[in-house]
Design a protein around this motif. Structure first.
Motif, short mmCIF file in Angstrom:
data_model
loop_
_atom_site.label_atom_id
_atom_site.label_comp_id
_atom_site.label_asym_id
_atom_site.label_seq_id
_atom_site.Cartn_x
_atom_site.Cartn_y
_atom_site.Cartn_z
N SER A 1 53.69 -13.19 16.88
CA SER A 1 52.23 -13.33 16.95
C SER A 1 51.54 -11.98 16.71
CB SER A 1 51.81 -13.90 18.31
OG SER A 1 52.26 -13.06 19.37
N LEU A 2 52.11 -10.91 17.25
CA LEU A 2 51.55 -9.58 17.05
C LEU A 2 51.76 -9.13 15.60
CD1 LEU A 2 50.12 -7.31 18.61
CD2 LEU A 2 52.36 -6.29 19.05
N ARG A 3 52.91 -9.45 15.05
CA ARG A 3 53.18 -9.11 13.64
C ARG A 3 52.19 -9.82 12.72
NH1 ARG A 3 58.37 -10.86 14.68
NH2 ARG A 3 58.51 -11.91 12.66
N LEU A 4 51.86 -11.06 13.05
CA LEU A 4 50.90 -11.83 12.25
C LEU A 4 49.51 -11.20 12.32
CD1 LEU A 4 50.29 -14.32 10.53
CD2 LEU A 4 49.86 -15.58 12.66
N ILE A 5 49.11 -10.78 13.51
CA ILE A 5 47.81 -10.12 13.68
C ILE A 5 47.74 -8.85 12.85
CG2 ILE A 5 46.37 -8.88 15.35
CD1 ILE A 5 47.31 -10.95 17.45
N PHE A 6 48.81 -8.04 12.89
CA PHE A 6 48.85 -6.80 12.12
C PHE A 6 48.87 -7.08 10.61
CE2 PHE A 6 51.15 -4.46 15.80
CZ PHE A 6 49.94 -4.16 16.39
N ALA A 7 49.56 -8.13 10.20
CA ALA A 7 49.65 -8.46 8.77
C ALA A 7 48.28 -8.84 8.22
CB ALA A 7 50.64 -9.61 8.57
N ILE A 8 47.52 -9.61 8.97
CA ILE A 8 46.17 -10.00 8.54
C ILE A 8 45.26 -8.78 8.56
CG2 ILE A 8 44.15 -11.40 9.14
CD1 ILE A 8 46.15 -13.50 10.24
N GLY A 9 45.38 -7.95 9.60
CA GLY A 9 44.56 -6.74 9.68
C GLY A 9 44.86 -5.76 8.57
N GLY A 10 46.11 -5.70 8.13
CA GLY A 10 46.47 -4.82 7.03
C GLY A 10 45.83 -5.26 5.72
N ALA A 11 45.76 -6.58 5.51
CA ALA A 11 45.09 -7.09 4.32
C ALA A 11 43.59 -6.81 4.40
CB ALA A 11 45.34 -8.59 4.20
N PHE A 12 43.04 -6.93 5.59
CA PHE A 12 41.62 -6.62 5.83
C PHE A 12 41.33 -5.15 5.53
CE2 PHE A 12 38.08 -6.93 9.30
CZ PHE A 12 37.11 -7.09 8.32
N ALA A 13 42.30 -4.28 5.83
CA ALA A 13 42.14 -2.84 5.56
C ALA A 13 42.30 -2.51 4.08
CB ALA A 13 43.16 -2.05 6.37
N LEU A 14 42.76 -3.47 3.29
CA LEU A 14 42.94 -3.31 1.84
C LEU A 14 43.81 -2.10 1.52
CD1 LEU A 14 41.79 -5.12 -0.44
CD2 LEU A 14 40.15 -3.32 -0.91
N GLN A 15 45.03 -2.12 2.09
CA GLN A 15 45.96 -1.00 1.92
C GLN A 15 47.23 -1.41 1.17
OE1 GLN A 15 45.99 2.30 3.59
NE2 GLN A 15 43.83 2.04 4.03
N ASN A 16 47.17 -2.49 0.42
CA ASN A 16 48.32 -3.08 -0.25
C ASN A 16 49.17 -3.83 0.78
OD1 ASN A 16 50.18 -3.77 -2.34
ND2 ASN A 16 49.64 -1.87 -3.40
N SER A 17 50.22 -4.48 0.32
CA SER A 17 51.02 -5.29 1.23
C SER A 17 51.90 -4.43 2.12
CB SER A 17 51.92 -6.26 0.43
OG SER A 17 52.98 -5.56 -0.19
N ILE A 18 52.37 -5.01 3.21
CA ILE A 18 53.27 -4.32 4.13
C ILE A 18 54.49 -3.81 3.38
CG2 ILE A 18 54.80 -4.60 6.13
CD1 ILE A 18 52.84 -6.98 6.92
N LEU A 19 55.07 -4.66 2.56
CA LEU A 19 56.31 -4.32 1.85
C LEU A 19 56.10 -3.12 0.94
CD1 LEU A 19 59.28 -5.16 1.35
CD2 LEU A 19 58.44 -6.59 -0.55
N HIS A 20 55.03 -3.16 0.15
CA HIS A 20 54.78 -2.06 -0.79
C HIS A 20 54.42 -0.77 -0.04
CE1 HIS A 20 53.82 -0.56 -4.84
NE2 HIS A 20 52.93 0.20 -4.19
N TRP A 21 53.55 -0.88 0.94
CA TRP A 21 53.10 0.29 1.71
C TRP A 21 54.28 0.96 2.40
CZ3 TRP A 21 52.63 2.93 6.21
CH2 TRP A 21 51.49 3.70 6.46
N SER A 22 55.10 0.16 3.04
CA SER A 22 56.24 0.70 3.80
C SER A 22 57.28 1.31 2.88
CB SER A 22 56.88 -0.40 4.65
OG SER A 22 55.95 -0.92 5.58
N SER A 23 57.51 0.69 1.73
CA SER A 23 58.47 1.23 0.77
C SER A 23 58.01 2.60 0.29
CB SER A 23 58.61 0.28 -0.41
OG SER A 23 59.47 0.82 -1.39
N ASP A 24 56.73 2.72 -0.08
CA ASP A 24 56.17 4.00 -0.50
C ASP A 24 56.30 5.04 0.61
OD1 ASP A 24 55.47 3.52 -3.08
OD2 ASP A 24 53.33 3.33 -2.75
N HIS A 25 56.00 4.61 1.83
CA HIS A 25 55.99 5.56 2.94
C HIS A 25 57.40 6.06 3.27
CE1 HIS A 25 54.02 7.61 6.21
NE2 HIS A 25 54.97 7.21 7.04
N ARG A 26 58.38 5.21 3.13
CA ARG A 26 59.76 5.64 3.37
C ARG A 26 60.19 6.66 2.32
NH1 ARG A 26 62.80 -0.04 5.24
NH2 ARG A 26 61.64 -0.26 7.21
N ILE A 27 59.76 6.47 1.08
CA ILE A 27 60.06 7.44 0.03
C ILE A 27 59.38 8.77 0.35
CG2 ILE A 27 59.72 8.00 -2.42
CD1 ILE A 27 59.89 4.94 -2.95
#
Length: 372
Positions: A71-97
């Motif tokens: 439920s918390l992950r879902l809230i964060f996933a929707i909030g991330g889209a609201f922040a317009l920061q690209n998807s979790i997968l893409h953002w996290s992949s870039d950040h790990r690099i």
């Protein structure tokens, strides 16, 4: 060398939203005004977006510093889209690099060594990363998360629904659609974007290198105020698996407080922290390094350096002894009745060792503070 193609969609979004926020919002405030309900709603939206990035995209998914209920992950996933920061997968992949190759201009997606503009926003304005858009092999763990993949698949739809739907719904309910679109829509989005971008740019330029100088990351309490605790960036780059960024009680880190509070509610678990002794040793090693630089031109440099090194070695020995007996005490508490441990010789040794460490730390602080 020919520059990569411009990503016109990104340029248009950044330009239009900024111009509306910088021109239309002040004009509307002067001619019509905003009431407190509208301001508070926009602030809540800003906090929701920011915490979804810091607690969700960053500390949960990019670094796996804790585990969270669906439920918390879902809230964060929707909030991330609201922040317009690209998807979790893409953002996290870039950040790990970024963490793996920090400051490498050829690999780090937003290398600070390429300048403020590039690390802040320029890296998103051209096709610098086109080859990575479908390469998420460094985030295979995230591809097993159904919420991550659901958000990645429907990211565009979620971004449109949240960024238009939420301000419009509030505006229709409250009675002023234009005010809502300007505050909760444009201004909130611009603030969300640039405060987050500051971590890639300003947090690698402005502040102190408290724990390491092997990368450009800095600790900055002012940036922490703007980014929900992400400003302690030098610490984060050396201890990236810690769910905290501000490790001291007085450091502003609401993301840490949120994660810890959710643990009490059963929504988060397995919160990871860096070993206390390792943190302290890294801090002391950096202090030693900076202190040695101060003594380069000192008339008695050789003598002072020997004394400094000796004081440092004594302090490290105290740190090792203190944290070892602290671990022994914690282990004893797990295995014995609490009252027995409280009256034990081990507890007495612990308090003695703590007093000796404090005394040694004072000597070290006095010595390093008086260097000229």
């Amino acid at each position: 060398m020919k520059k990569p193609a411009i990503i016109w969609l990104n340029v248009a979004i950044f330009t239009i939203t900024f111009l509306v926020a910088a021109i239309a919002v002040p004009y509307r405030a002067y001619t019509v005004g905003f009431d407190m309900t509208e301001i508070l709603f926009a602030l809540l939206c800003f906090i929701y977006c920011g915490m979804s990035i810091t607690a969700g995209y960053h500390r949960l998914w990019s670094h796996r510093t804790y585990q969270a209920h669906w439920s918390l992950r879902l809230i964060f996933a929707i909030g991330g889209a609201f922040a317009l920061q690209n998807s979790i997968l893409h953002w996290s992949s870039d950040h790990r690099i970024h963490h793996k190759h920090v400051d490498d201009n050829d690999i780090d997606p937003y290398s600070a060594k390429r300048g403020f503009w590039y690390s802040h926003i320029g890296w998103m304005c051209r096709e610098y990363q086109a080859h990575r858009y479908h390469d998420y092999k460094n985030a295979r763990d995230l591809q097993k998360d159904n919420i991550v993949m659901w958000q990645h698949k429907y990211y565009v739809a979620l971004a449109l629904i949240t960024n238009f739907g939420i301000p419009i719904a509030f505006g229709l309910w409250h009675g002023d659609l234009i005010n809502s679109l300007l505050l909760a829509g444009f201004l909130r989005l611009v603030l969300s974007h640039h405060t987050t971008f500051f971590i890639n740019s300003l947090a690698h330029i402005w502040g102190k290198q408290t724990y390491t100088d092997k990368n450009t990351a800095r600790d900055n309490g002012i940036l922490a105020l703007l980014t929900f605790g992400e400003g302690y960036h030098n610490y984060h780059h050396i201890f990236e698996n810690d769910y905290r960024n501000g490790i001291r009680w007085w450091q502003f880190d609401p993301t840490k407080w949120l994660i810890k509070s959710c643990q009490w509610l059963g929504l988060t678990s397995k919160l990871r922290t860096a070993p206390e002794d390792k943190i302290e040793k890294m801090r002391l090693a950096m202090t030693l390094k900076l202190s040695k630089k101060k003594l380069i031109n000192h008339p008695e440099a050789e003598k002072m350096l020997r004394r400094l090194q000796q004081e440092y070695d004594n302090l490290i020995a105290r740190v090792n002894d203190y944290y070892q007996i602290k671990r022994d005490l914690l282990q004893a508490k797990r295995q014995q009745v609490k009252s027995e441990v409280e009256n034990s010789e081990l507890l007495k040794q612990y308090h003695e060792m703590k007093e000796k460490l404090i005394a040694q730390q004072r000597c070290w602080q006095t010595m390093t503070a008086n260097l000229v």
